[in-house]
Design a protein around this motif. Sequence first.
Motif, short mmCIF file in Angstrom:
data_model
loop_
_atom_site.label_atom_id
_atom_site.label_comp_id
_atom_site.label_asym_id
_atom_site.label_seq_id
_atom_site.Cartn_x
_atom_site.Cartn_y
_atom_site.Cartn_z
N THR A 152 -25.86 48.40 13.13
CA THR A 152 -25.30 47.49 12.13
C THR A 152 -24.80 48.26 10.91
N ASP A 153 -23.52 48.08 10.61
CA ASP A 153 -22.90 48.63 9.39
C ASP A 153 -23.20 50.11 9.20
N LYS A 154 -23.03 50.88 10.26
CA LYS A 154 -23.22 52.32 10.18
C LYS A 154 -21.92 52.99 9.71
N ALA A 155 -22.05 53.96 8.81
CA ALA A 155 -20.88 54.67 8.30
C ALA A 155 -20.24 55.50 9.42
N VAL A 156 -18.92 55.48 9.43
CA VAL A 156 -18.14 56.24 10.41
C VAL A 156 -17.58 57.49 9.72
N THR A 157 -17.65 58.62 10.40
CA THR A 157 -17.11 59.86 9.85
C THR A 157 -15.59 59.84 9.91
#
Length: 413
Positions: free
Chosen positions: A261-266
């Motif tokens: 859930t709502d993990k930051a993307v590189t």
Amino acid sequence: MKNDVSKKKTSKEKRVLIAALCIAASVIAGSTFAWFTSQDEVTNRLSAKGAYNTSITETFTPPEDIVPGQEINKDAGAVNTGNIDSIVKMTPSATINLTYDKPTDLPTDFTGFVELTAEEAKAMQSGGMLAFTGGTALAAVSDATSMTVSGKAGTAASATDPLAVYDAALETVQVSSSTFVPNATGYYVFKRDFEPEGTPHYSGYYAVVAGADVTYYALQTQTETDTTQTTGSQVVSTPYIIEADAVATKAPKLLKTTTVTDKAVTLAYDATTPGSEVIKASYTPDGETTPITFTINLQNIGNGTVADKWQNVGGSNSSAGAFYYTNDLESGTTSTMLVDSVVFDSTNTFAYSTLDFDLDLKLDSVQVVTTNEGIEVLPGATAAGSQQAILGAKATATNSGKEINTIAWAATT
């Protein structure tokens, strides 16, 4: 200088879902400084407040569903609907929401693991021959060709009608797929497809037996690329077929439903090909080696010597940096577009159940200052041509007459 760029209406209530992409905007007007500032961040809607209005504008029609290799058109830029000229920058970021079945070693707690129905378990038995249970390969019993496999595979129908017959050549036990029910907790793997010169396939499940109740759990299965899609390929699970290396270990992994859930993307800025600059977005779930990737195609990228372009500052192979407009954005005008489209890369092989990719664009702006002589200058400057630190970078404006003509940008350090 007046922009030649055509105006575009601000769109509302748009969501970019890949199986969902999300874009929007909001404005916060600041009053701390002697000049106006504003900030606009894309989330779920597009809105603006106050007399000093700069916001994000986009042209985007969200697809119902996407597959790897599909490109989704999405034009995004800045619009000044106020009555004060502005200097603007855009900063991209991205998050991901994901649901997938994660291969996991045999647990002690089966909460969250993928269950199978009794009918699905029978489908895996159908046409197969029991190869091993509980992680142990079956073997012939001494001087006997039939076995009830009590404690191994199931319960015999009767003493004179054994449940299974051992086949020494195939090292398996033939079972009745319609009546076979495990009588002990463990793995149950069936060898099938005995074509001449063919490679046998395996299917099965993990059974937890509690008295007369049997709960079946799914095992990790092979994945393959489905090329029947008209717009690209899609990774799908091959029903019931267990990974060959997992069979060899006699301990196939079970599948646990995992939610991200709502993990930051590189994000990484790639300007290798001038005129085809992109942002590469990548996310690798914990414990996995296969990333999920997107490509954000950009447009109108420049270096500050040409007006109405977007200049990148701080971009690298580990950051998208920020994009600064190389001219002031005059009231009532729209910038050239920065984002062109988003591609769900065709190289994606990660098998997922649901996927939402949220591309966020944050817009920051500061007003242009006019001297007593009517000359446009950067905030903090008293004359044209001086360098100023604004919006997190160093800006140098060039004037044509009294109006700003171009703005060149550089990192502050």
